[in-house]
Write a protein that holds these residues in place. Structure first.
Motif, PDB file in Angstrom:
ATOM      1  N   VAL A 124     -29.846  -7.653  39.973  1.00  0.00           N
ATOM      2  CA  VAL A 124     -30.467  -6.808  41.003  1.00  0.00           C
ATOM      3  C   VAL A 124     -31.973  -6.690  40.799  1.00  0.00           C
ATOM      4  CG1 VAL A 124     -30.593  -4.449  41.894  1.00  0.00           C
ATOM      5  CG2 VAL A 124     -28.373  -5.497  41.450  1.00  0.00           C
ATOM      6  N   LEU A 125     -32.418  -6.625  39.550  1.00  0.00           N
ATOM      7  CA  LEU A 125     -33.829  -6.332  39.296  1.00  0.00           C
ATOM      8  C   LEU A 125     -34.776  -7.456  39.697  1.00  0.00           C
ATOM      9  CD1 LEU A 125     -33.939  -4.217  36.014  1.00  0.00           C
ATOM     10  CD2 LEU A 125     -33.931  -3.499  38.386  1.00  0.00           C
ATOM     11  N   ILE A 126     -34.267  -8.616  40.120  1.00  0.00           N
ATOM     12  CA  ILE A 126     -35.214  -9.622  40.627  1.00  0.00           C
ATOM     13  C   ILE A 126     -35.272  -9.636  42.156  1.00  0.00           C
ATOM     14  CG2 ILE A 126     -34.963 -11.127  38.603  1.00  0.00           C
ATOM     15  CD1 ILE A 126     -33.452 -13.063  40.553  1.00  0.00           C
ATOM     16  N   TRP A 127     -34.393  -8.876  42.810  1.00  0.00           N
ATOM     17  CA  TRP A 127     -34.386  -8.903  44.277  1.00  0.00           C
ATOM     18  C   TRP A 127     -35.738  -8.663  44.929  1.00  0.00           C
ATOM     19  CZ3 TRP A 127     -29.375  -5.803  45.951  1.00  0.00           C
ATOM     20  CH2 TRP A 127     -28.240  -6.485  45.462  1.00  0.00           C
ATOM     21  N   PRO A 128     -36.489  -7.612  44.537  1.00  0.00           N
ATOM     22  CA  PRO A 128     -37.738  -7.344  45.264  1.00  0.00           C
ATOM     23  C   PRO A 128     -38.685  -8.549  45.290  1.00  0.00           C
ATOM     24  CG  PRO A 128     -37.197  -5.474  43.904  1.00  0.00           C
ATOM     25  CD  PRO A 128     -36.240  -6.573  43.516  1.00  0.00           C
ATOM     26  N   ALA A 129     -38.646  -9.381  44.246  1.00  0.00           N
ATOM     27  CA  ALA A 129     -39.577 -10.513  44.186  1.00  0.00           C
ATOM     28  C   ALA A 129     -39.248 -11.582  45.221  1.00  0.00           C
ATOM     29  CB  ALA A 129     -39.577 -11.131  42.787  1.00  0.00           C
ATOM     30  N   VAL A 130     -38.005 -11.597  45.741  1.00  0.00           N
ATOM     31  CA  VAL A 130     -37.660 -12.626  46.727  1.00  0.00           C
ATOM     32  C   VAL A 130     -37.480 -12.069  48.135  1.00  0.00           C
ATOM     33  CG1 VAL A 130     -36.728 -14.391  45.206  1.00  0.00           C
ATOM     34  CG2 VAL A 130     -35.244 -12.536  45.950  1.00  0.00           C
TER      35      VAL A 130
END
Lengths: 310, 277
Positions: A124-130
């Motif tokens: 979940v913690l990489i979602w904002p970057a994409v």
């Protein structure tokens, strides 16, 4: 693996047979890429340099370019709006880079240590970057907007006064920085987390055996081992800060009264709203040069440190 | 010793949960609002309905949002195809063949520079260039620009994958009489499928998300991509919160689904293409 002695003669024989075709094929394979970057990156870059030293107008639907020397640069130097954009951008970069680095490093340590939520958090913690940058702003508008935002509904529900951050200069810039932090902390998290998982377990284990506490292991053993990663991320985040455009354009349009007009937004305004094509090009080249200087200095600093440590 | 490590740290679990909520809640709020009519969004109290009107209004006849969604799909597919073809061909050349230096040096120099240059600074030159090509405002110009800005990443990632393919494989195919082209397509290319997947997914996301060139190359109408359409919904005075949320969901949900199912490829993309973006 073949030993070199066996391999060498046979490969020489092969090469002599296919040499001519291979050379042509080598050029053919790299040519499309070279063509693409030269036509659509080097050429516009050249045009920008030429326009930055010219008066550019649209005559009969065509761009007409007349050389004027360094007039555009003199204009930039005297332009207080340009200086304000630079200043705001510097504040934006300093705050956003610092906060996202600290937050990303903390989260990487935390997630690396967690067990139950480990897998979910890592994903979940990489979602904002994409997620689409424009949508990142839209999401936060739907949260902090004074009229329809979820935040004010919540504040009212718990009996606190509502906020209207986007209407004040400080509040808008802080919001813009906050959104940027939400957007890019995942990059820091991802790199530091990967670096942490690559640390040699034996070293960490040895420190524990020697009686180091978990806090000491993190601070004295693991943190120094990821220093290279963090320095690299610092550079990446600074470059991202110079490039920032999409989220701020949607969140504040540079307002209120230019309080969040980053340099990229200012160049857009000068080119498309003020129609000063030459001047916008001069500002662009200035920003490119500043970026190169930052990146160049960073590499120089790393070189110096490396040569000193040898 | 091993035991102390595997003991669960409550603080870590709680902080990680808070971070997950900080990512998920704003996204969930957007999707939730997408199904609410405007009157219940601006009401002071919370009110739950399930309403598809926002999506209907976005795509009703006379609206250009549908066309802009199609444009985004075309731009994304076009940019991905170019990056896959050029990326694998040139990545292969750089890794396994020996292209002459006069070709390699400028290409690699530009591949390193492009990700550092702020995209807005290229806009003046690109506008003049595209208008002299007669491409200004077209979907084609956006396909080309998206391809250019993702190509350095595509080529370098494919090169690193080709580097790992043993040289013997290529040589054996050539000795067996296969042509260079045949060797590339049927022998070497199948070995780098994971690289192709990472390039395809990551470039796809980047092209789908692209806004700056969509905004500056088009006038925001029928040839603009989805992101520009979304931005035009955000107006200072005429506020359509429900439609905004619906449009945002249409753009964001596919990406989040990809982030869940193709996490590994996206991580590979972010790791080698972080400077871009």
């Amino acid at each position: 693996m073949n030993s070199p002695a066996v391999d060498a003669p046979s490969s020489r024989r092969r090469r002599s047979k296919t040499h001519h075709g291979t050379a042509k094929w080598a050029i053919f394979s790299v040519a499309p890429f070279a063509l693409f970057v030269i036509v659509f990156a080097a050429y516009p870059l050249g045009e920008m340099i030429r326009m930055s030293m010219s008066a550019v107008e649209i005559v009969d639907g065509q761009f007409s370019i007349t050389p004027t020397g360094f007039d555009n640069y003199r204009q930039a130097f005297a332009d207080s709006d340009a200086w304000r954009s630079m200043r705001i951008n510097a504040i934006f970069i300093a705050a956003s880079v610092l906060v996202s680095l600290v937050l990303g490093i903390v989260l990487a340590f935390v997630v690396e240590r967690s067990v139950i939520v480990h897998h979910i958090a890592r994903n979940v913690l990489i979602w904002p970057a994409v997620v689409t940058p424009v949508v990142v702003s839209l999401i936060w508008l739907l949260v902090i907007s004074p009229t329809a935002g979820g935040l004010n509904k919540f504040l009212e529900y718990v009996g606190l006064p509502g906020q209207s951050w986007l209407d004040s200069a400080t509040g808008a810039l802080t919001s813009a920085i906050g959104v940027d932090v939400w957007h890019w902390t995942p990059i820091v998290f991802l790199f530091v987390y990967t670096a942490l998982t690559n640390i040699d377990r034996d070293v960490v284990q040895a420190a524990r055996v020697d009686g180091a506490s978990e806090g000491q292991v993190r601070r004295l053993i693991m943190l120094p081992m990821i220093r290279g990663t963090v320095v690299g991320l610092l550079l990446v985040r600074i470059v991202q800060g110079v490039k920032a455009f999409d989220e701020i354009y949607l969140l504040t349009r540079g307002g209120p009264n230019g309080a969040t007009e980053l340099i990229s937004l200012y160049i857009r305004t000068v080119f498309f709203d003020d129609l000063q094509y030459g001047y916008a090009s001069a500002l662009s080249l200035t920003v490119v040069l500043i970026t190169f200087v930052i990146v160049g200095l960073a590499f120089l600093a790393r070189r110096l440190r490396q040569s000193r440590s040898i | 010793m091993q035991q102390r490590r595997s003991r669960i740290s409550i603080t870590s679990e709680i902080v990680a949960v808070v971070a997950v909520l900080a990512v998920v809640l704003p996204l969930a709020w957007t999707v939730f609002l997408a199904f609410q009519p405007n009157r219940s969004i601006v009401r002071r109290d919370l009110n739950f309905e399930f309403w598809l009107g926002n999506f209907r209004q976005l795509f009703e006849s006379g609206s250009i949002f549908g066309q802009q969604t199609v444009n985004s799909v075309i731009i994304t597919v076009g940019a991905v195809l170019i990056c896959l073809i050029v990326g694998s061909l040139s990545g292969y050349g750089l890794a396994k063949l020996r292209p002459p230096r006069w070709l390699v040096l400028p290409s690699v120099a530009l591949a390193v520079l492009i990700p550092i240059i702020p995209p807005i600074t290229l806009v003046p030159g690109v506008v003049v260039q595209m208008s002299s090509f007669g491409l200004l405002g077209t979907t084609t110009s956006l396909i080309l620009l998206n391809a250019v800005f993702n190509l350095p990443f595509a080529v370098l990632l494919m090169k690193s994958h080709f580097d790992n393919v043993p040289a013997e494989l290529r040589e054996a195919a050539l000795v067996d009489g296969a042509s260079e082209a045949r060797t590339f397509v049927s022998v070497v290319l199948p070995m780098v499928r994971p690289g192709l997947a990472a390039v395809g997914i990551f470039v796809g996301i980047m092209a789908w998300n692209e806004f700056l060139f969509g905004l500056t190359m088009t006038s925001g109408g029928e040839t603009a991509p989805l992101t520009v359409g979304i931005a035009s919904l955000v107006q200072p005075y005429e506020v359509t919160w429900g439609q905004m949320a619906a449009a945002g969901s249409i753009a964001a949900v596919p990406i989040v689904v990809l982030a869940i199912v193709a996490n590994r490829q996206i991580v590979a993309g972010l790791s080698s293409g972080a400077v871009k973006g």
